[in-house]
Structures are given as structure tokens and as C-alpha cells.
Design a protein around this motif. Structure first.
Motif, PDB file in Angstrom:
ATOM      1  N   ARG A 135       6.635  -0.337  15.716  1.00 17.55           N
ATOM      2  CA  ARG A 135       6.557   0.426  14.465  1.00 17.55           C
ATOM      3  C   ARG A 135       7.147  -0.381  13.312  1.00 17.55           C
ATOM      4  N   ASN A 136       6.644  -1.594  13.164  1.00 20.21           N
ATOM      5  CA  ASN A 136       7.188  -2.515  12.166  1.00 20.21           C
ATOM      6  C   ASN A 136       6.820  -2.167  10.726  1.00 20.21           C
ATOM      7  N   TRP A 137       5.907  -1.230  10.519  1.00 15.76           N
ATOM      8  CA  TRP A 137       5.542  -0.846   9.155  1.00 15.76           C
ATOM      9  C   TRP A 137       5.692   0.661   9.003  1.00 15.76           C
ATOM     10  N   ASP A 138       6.444   1.090   8.001  1.00 20.13           N
ATOM     11  CA  ASP A 138       6.655   2.516   7.771  1.00 20.13           C
ATOM     12  C   ASP A 138       5.854   3.029   6.587  1.00 20.13           C
ATOM     13  N   GLN A 139       4.911   2.211   6.100  1.00 18.98           N
ATOM     14  CA  GLN A 139       4.013   2.640   5.046  1.00 18.98           C
ATOM     15  C   GLN A 139       2.656   1.984   5.277  1.00 18.98           C
ATOM     16  N   PRO A 140       1.586   2.457   4.634  1.00 14.38           N
ATOM     17  CA  PRO A 140       0.271   1.848   4.833  1.00 14.38           C
ATOM     18  C   PRO A 140       0.291   0.357   4.492  1.00 14.38           C
ATOM     19  N   VAL A 141      -0.367  -0.454   5.333  1.00  6.62           N
ATOM     20  CA  VAL A 141      -0.404  -1.896   5.106  1.00  6.62           C
ATOM     21  C   VAL A 141      -1.827  -2.412   5.282  1.00  6.62           C
ATOM     22  N   LEU A 142      -2.092  -3.530   4.613  1.00  8.45           N
ATOM     23  CA  LEU A 142      -3.368  -4.236   4.720  1.00  8.45           C
ATOM     24  C   LEU A 142      -3.144  -5.507   5.520  1.00  8.45           C
ATOM     25  N   ILE A 143      -3.898  -5.663   6.603  1.00 10.22           N
ATOM     26  CA  ILE A 143      -3.805  -6.836   7.464  1.00 10.22           C
ATOM     27  C   ILE A 143      -5.111  -7.603   7.357  1.00 10.22           C
ATOM     28  N   ASP A 154      -2.232   2.882   8.718  1.00  6.84           N
ATOM     29  CA  ASP A 154      -1.351   3.901   8.126  1.00  6.84           C
ATOM     30  C   ASP A 154      -0.627   4.589   9.282  1.00  6.84           C
ATOM     31  N   SER A 155       0.498   3.997   9.690  1.00  3.83           N
ATOM     32  CA  SER A 155       1.222   4.503  10.857  1.00  3.83           C
ATOM     33  C   SER A 155       1.745   5.909  10.637  1.00  3.83           C
ATOM     34  N   ALA A 182       1.527  -8.620   6.490  1.00  2.38           N
ATOM     35  CA  ALA A 182       0.851  -7.358   6.193  1.00  2.38           C
ATOM     36  C   ALA A 182       1.291  -6.874   4.813  1.00  2.38           C
ATOM     37  N   ARG A 183       0.319  -6.638   3.923  1.00  3.97           N
ATOM     38  CA  ARG A 183       0.652  -6.266   2.539  1.00  3.97           C
ATOM     39  C   ARG A 183       0.778  -4.757   2.391  1.00  3.97           C
ATOM     40  N   PRO A 184       1.932  -4.267   1.945  1.00  2.67           N
ATOM     41  CA  PRO A 184       2.086  -2.823   1.709  1.00  2.67           C
ATOM     42  C   PRO A 184       1.097  -2.337   0.654  1.00  2.67           C
ATOM     43  N   LEU A 185       0.569  -1.135   0.848  1.00  3.17           N
ATOM     44  CA  LEU A 185      -0.402  -0.559  -0.070  1.00  3.17           C
ATOM     45  C   LEU A 185       0.176   0.676  -0.767  1.00  3.17           C
TER      46      LEU A 185
END
Length: 298
Positions: A135-143, A154-155, A182-185
Motif C-alpha cells: 500500500r505504497n500509495w495513499d492517493q490516486p497515482v499515474l504509473i 486509486d487504492s 508513480a505521479r500523484p493525481l
């Protein structure tokens, strides 16, 4: 996992070989593992074959499935190969390929022996499956993006989006990359990048990413003789007889990986893929006390 690897090439032109050599240094620094071209007489940890060459195509068809991992090098983006490097070579694609090969080169487990994947900390290059499991991202990201297809995760909502084909998605699943790639959106960017795309369940992406981890080496959490159990058959396993049989076996009682193989006579590669996928999704119940008991016995 070894720190240095050799890539054997077959029927690759001198021009392409020169480009490959120059990009290997850059790619190796990105994945923190050294890859070099094997010289004449050296056995490679993996082999790259130019299948567009007539002799190369013949060489490809003669490869031993039990040999080192093989990569097809081709202009044909639909060439039927598990590992494919497109022409012309792009650095990002090569980085993803080498990350996948670094895992695969541990080799096929011998009878009675289990090899395990090795991962660094959260800031190290990791496969998508491990990023999702942690769970390395707590907000939507673009990979992805650039030479790679875009994937939006979008975890928080438990969903993902992508227009990538199965083949393109496979490239992303096999690529090792740091969390910061991974870029936060923002909310508006999320709408922009997912407009017109189908919303898909994140657990299905985790399953596919877990299966892509390796068919040769287990996740390190499953090492040291831990006992495993499952509360139910995952929906993702219902369509595969081998996977659903393993799940039902693990529902009966806790057992080690070796006991699972013995109980159902399952293929070791099927067991590895199944357990890696289940662990990525959080479907497995792991008894930590069994690891301590096994360590004390040794």
C-alpha cells in the motif's frame, strides 16, 4: 539474488548490439543490478534473440524451455513470447525487462529446494505487485507514460484504470520501479486521465501482478517453512482448476509450501504463482509461529 548478470545475445546486429551495450549501463543503475553482454564462450543468465533474423527465428524455435530465460527481440509487438524487447530499443522498456529478468534468473527450483524473491525497502525499485501489497500509495497515482502505457491506481477507492492491451499491461506488471516514479493525481487530473476508461476492481490487478512476480521464486514472506491457510477460494482462482484445487487444500488445514505440493501433486510453478498472487492480494493466512519453530529446529 545475484548483483551481477550476463546477457547472451544471438543473431543481434552489430548496430543494435552497440545501442544495447550503451543502454545497459543506464538501465543497470536504475534497477541497482549490473547487466553485461556475455562474451564468446560465456554462459548467460538470460538470452536475447533477434527473431526478425531468419537464423535467429530458427534459434528461437530450438531454445530449451528449461534453459535460461529467453527474450525475443523484434519489430513485431505481437510476437508470441513471454519476454519481448521491441525495436528500436528504448531505455524505459529495457529497464522494465531487466527488472523482470533479474527475478527470473534465479532459475527453476530443484526438488526439495525453494528460491525466494528479494525486495528492498519502500523506496527501492519494486514490482507493481509489491507496491500494491505494501500500500505504497495513499492517493490516486499515474504509473507509466512515455514509452509505457498509462495505468491509474486509486487504492483508496479500490479501483484501477488503463487502456493498455494485455501485452502492454504485462510490461508494466514485470517492471521494477521506485515508488516515486508513480505521479500523484489531483481530483481533476484523475478525471482527465480516466475519462472514458472502464473502472476495474483493484483486487483483480493485484492478482495479475502477483502472478507476474515469478513462476520460479516465492515471495520472501513465504520462506522458512511457514504454515499457510486460506479461509475460502478466491474468486480469481475459480476459473483455474490447478489454483482452485490448491485453495481447497489450504482450506482444510495449515500446511507448508512443500506439504501443499505433496498433498495435491501440483506443479511447483503453479504453486509458486498461486501463492505469490494470493499473498499480494492478502488472501493467505500466515502462521508466524511456524517460521520460528522451523528456525529453532535448524
Amino acid at each position: 539474488m545475484a548483483d551481477s548478470f550476463l546477457l547472451r545475445v544471438a543473431h543481434v546486429s552489430d548496430k543494435d548490439l552497440k545501442v544495447l551495450r550503451s543502454l545497459l549501463g543506464l538501465a543497470s543503475s536504475k534497477i541497482q543490478q549490473d547487466w553485461e553482454i556475455a562474451t564468446d564462450g560465456q554462459d548467460g543468465d538470460a538470452v536475447l534473440v533477434d527473431v526478425d533474423d531468419e537464423e535467429g527465428a530458427a534459434h528461437w524455435s530450438d531454445l530449451d524451455e528449461e534453459g535460461p530465460p529467453a527474450v525475443a527481440y523484434s519489430r513485431d509487438r505481437e510476437f508470441p513470447a513471454r519476454l519481448l524487447l521491441h525495436k528500436p530499443i528504448r531505455s524505459q522498456q529495457l529497464i522494465g525487462l531487466l527488472g523482470r529478468l533479474s527475478v527470473a534468473t534465479d532459475g527453476k527450483p530443484e526438488e526439495g529446494e525453494w528460491t525466494h524473491l528479494e525486495f528492498g525497502g519502500d523506496d527501492a525499485p519494486l514490482p507493481l505487485a509489491e507496491h500494491l501489497r505494501r500500500r505504497n500509495w495513499d492517493q490516486p497515482v499515474l504509473i507509466g507514460g512515455g514509452d509505457l502505457p498509462e495505468l491509474v491506481v486509486d487504492s483508496g477507492a479500490g479501483v484501477w484504470y488503463s487502456s493498455a492491451s494485455d501485452r502492454e499491461l504485462a510490461i508494466l506488471l514485470r517492471r521494477n520501479f521506485p515508488r516515486s516514479d508513480a505521479r500523484p493525481l489531483s481530483s481533476s487530473e484523475l478525471v482527465e486521465h480516466t475519462n472514458g476508461l472502464e473502472q476495474q476492481t483493484l483486487s483483480n490487478l493485484k492478482w495479475r501482478a502477483g502472478l507476474a512476480l515469478s513462476s520460479r521464486s516465492l515471495h520472501p514472506d513465504l520462506a522458512d517453512g511457514v504454515r499457510l491457510m486460506m479461509p475460502q477460494v478466491p474468486l480469481q482462482a475459480l476459473s483455474d482448476t490447478a489454483y482452485s484445487r490448491q485453495a481447497r487444500t489450504l482450506m482444510k488445514q495449515p500446511m507448508t509450501v512443500e506439504e501443499l505440493v505433496d498433498a495435491g501433486g501440483a506443479d511447483r510453478r503453479d504453486v509458486i504463482e498461486f501463492l505469490n498472487a494470493c499473498h499480494t492480494c492478502g488472501f493467505l493466512l500466515i502462521d508466524p509461529g511456524s517460521r520460528e519453530s522451523a528456525s529453532a529446529a535448524n
